[in-house]
Design an enzyme around this catalytic site. Structure first.
Site, PDB file in Angstrom:
ATOM      1  CB  SER A 251      -0.877  -0.182   1.301  1.00 10.81           C
ATOM      2  OG  SER A 251      -0.033   0.029   2.337  1.00 10.81           O
TER       3      SER A 251
ATOM      4  CG  ASP B   4      -3.332  -3.304  -1.651  1.00 13.00           C
ATOM      5  OD1 ASP B   4      -4.418  -3.473  -2.350  1.00 13.00           O
ATOM      6  OD2 ASP B   4      -3.506  -3.578  -0.204  1.00 13.00           O
ATOM      7  CG  HIS B   5      -6.422  -0.277  -0.916  1.00 11.53           C
ATOM      8  ND1 HIS B   5      -7.860  -0.098  -0.913  1.00 11.53           N
ATOM      9  CD2 HIS B   5      -6.195  -1.359  -0.238  1.00 11.53           C
ATOM     10  CE1 HIS B   5      -8.407  -0.956  -0.759  1.00 11.53           C
ATOM     11  NE2 HIS B   5      -7.616  -2.104  -0.261  1.00 11.53           N
TER      12      HIS B   5
ATOM     13  CD  GLU C 225     -12.032  -0.637  -3.564  1.00 10.84           C
ATOM     14  OE1 GLU C 225     -10.626  -0.768  -3.482  1.00 10.84           O
ATOM     15  OE2 GLU C 225     -12.535  -0.452  -2.410  1.00 10.84           O
TER      16      GLU C 225
ATOM     17  CG  HIS D 271      -9.336  -3.363   4.377  1.00 12.59           C
ATOM     18  ND1 HIS D 271      -9.806  -2.262   3.623  1.00 12.59           N
ATOM     19  CD2 HIS D 271      -8.746  -4.191   3.256  1.00 12.59           C
ATOM     20  CE1 HIS D 271      -9.509  -2.295   2.273  1.00 12.59           C
ATOM     21  NE2 HIS D 271      -8.990  -3.522   2.040  1.00 12.59           N
TER      22      HIS D 271
ATOM     23  CG  HIS E 129      -9.328  -5.612  -1.572  1.00 13.04           C
ATOM     24  ND1 HIS E 129      -8.384  -4.595  -1.491  1.00 13.04           N
ATOM     25  CD2 HIS E 129      -9.419  -5.630  -2.778  1.00 13.04           C
ATOM     26  CE1 HIS E 129      -7.795  -4.270  -2.541  1.00 13.04           C
ATOM     27  NE2 HIS E 129      -8.304  -4.774  -3.503  1.00 13.04           N
TER      28      HIS E 129
ATOM     29  CG  ASN F 178      -1.722  -6.007   5.014  1.00 14.67           C
ATOM     30  OD1 ASN F 178      -0.748  -6.405   5.869  1.00 14.67           O
ATOM     31  ND2 ASN F 178      -1.654  -4.859   4.666  1.00 14.67           N
TER      32      ASN F 178
HETATM   33  P1  13P Z   1      -6.936  -7.909   5.388  1.00 16.55           P
HETATM   34  O1  13P Z   1      -6.182  -6.819   6.083  1.00 16.55           O
HETATM   35  O2  13P Z   1      -8.595  -7.613   6.031  1.00 16.55           O
HETATM   36  O3  13P Z   1      -6.474  -9.114   5.180  1.00 16.55           O
HETATM   37  O4  13P Z   1      -7.216  -7.274   3.791  1.00 16.55           O
HETATM   38  C1  13P Z   1      -6.141  -6.924   3.218  1.00 16.55           C
HETATM   39  C2  13P Z   1      -6.400  -6.217   2.052  1.00 16.55           C
HETATM   40  O5  13P Z   1      -7.537  -6.022   1.457  1.00 16.55           O
HETATM   41  C3  13P Z   1      -5.546  -5.263   1.233  1.00 16.55           C
HETATM   42  O6  13P Z   1      -5.854  -4.859   0.120  1.00 16.55           O
END
Ligand code: 13P
Length: 283
Positions: free
Chosen positions: A47, A79-80, A131, A180, A211, A235
């Protein structure tokens, strides 16, 4: 095989590739050791926050060295990302994919910005994940209270169809009750698989991404893969594993002080968790 061909294969054979996020060498090593043991390809997520700590060039260099060392096919995904500058940097420096998170924008604005990114990325053969629908909360949290699925946050199948048609994205992150982070008891609410079925009907061959994989029930993961999810992001559970490894050392009376003596405990925990997830996502 490149990332696109792996995702296509996953779609055909009904399995999912794991995206595992990292911001330290130890996390990366744990993830690579797991992939090496299971002889599976992996996607590595960073990220903007993770990159601000590790450095984008460092992330790329470490992944390149690890690919060779562990003989694993690995692909970097930003990511994101919300900012075009960091997305451009990732594309120019050699990421395989970028995720533009425009879910906080109106659908029109989200389409406009995503389209610009797709145009830039595709010239350099980099995949783009868009997204639609809001995925709330953060990966660094263990939530004390029950997570409530908000109907308004879920991806509208028709929005997903329009978004794909107008932007040309390769992958789409969707909101189907996923979030998340994890709930304190480690089991998140059930996914809205009915919504996933509707989204899949409207999105054809576009790669669907889940995600917030941490804490998601095993049975939901299996069903979601059958219904068309080909990439799952993890994550929080890896961060918890890392922490547990460190805690084990520092709770001892005569704890180790040399990082090279205690960090292997964190690597081991991350490796075990990654193995569990890769197995769950596999055929
Ligand atoms: P988690 O932290 O719930 O596993 O999600 C990770 C995620 O979606 C990263 O983009």
């Amino acid at each position: 095989m490149n990332l696109k061909s792996y995702l296509k294969e996953a779609q055909k054979k009904q399995y999912a590739l794991g995206q595992f996020n990292f911001s330290t060498l130890e996390q990366l090593r744990g993830i690579f050791l797991a992939a090496q043991e299971l002889k599976k390809p992996i996607i590595l997520g960073t990220s903007p926050g993770e990159i601000s700590y590790l450095g984008i060039k460092e992330a790329i260099a470490l992944v390149e060295i690890s690919k060779e060392k562990y003989k694993v096919n690995a692909f970097l995904n930003l990511d994101h990302a919300k900012d075009f500058d960091i997305i451009k940097e990732a594309i120019d420096y050699g990421y395989s994919a970028v995720h533009f998170d425009g879910s906080y924008l109106t659908l029109e604005e989200n389409i406009k910005k995503t389209k610009e990114i797709v145009e830039y990325a595709h010239k350099k053969n980099v995949l783009v994940e868009g997204e639609v629908g809001a995925i709330k909360t953060e990966s660094s949290k263990i939530y004390n209270q029950k997570f409530k699925i908000n109907e308004e946050d879920l991806t509208q199948p028709e929005d997903a169809r329009r978004f794909i048609e107008e932007t040309g994205v390769d992958s789409l992150a969707i909101s189907i009750g996923n979030f998340h982070g994890i709930e304190l008891k480690g089991k998140n609410p059930k996914l809205r698989l009915d919504r996933l079925t509707e989204i899949k009907k409207k999105t054809g061959k576009t790669f669907l991404v889940l995600h917030g994989g941490s804490g998601t029930r095993k049975e939901d993961i299996k069903k979601a893969i059958k219904l068309g999810i080909v990439k799952i992001n993890i994550n929080t559970e890896l961060r918890i594993a890392y922490y547990q490894g460190l805690k084990r050392n520092f709770q001892k009376k005569n704890f180790e002080l040399a990082p090279y003596k205690y960090l292997p405990l964190a690597i081991k925990k991350v490796k075990e968790k990654t193995i569990e997830k890769i197995k769950l996502f596999s055929l």
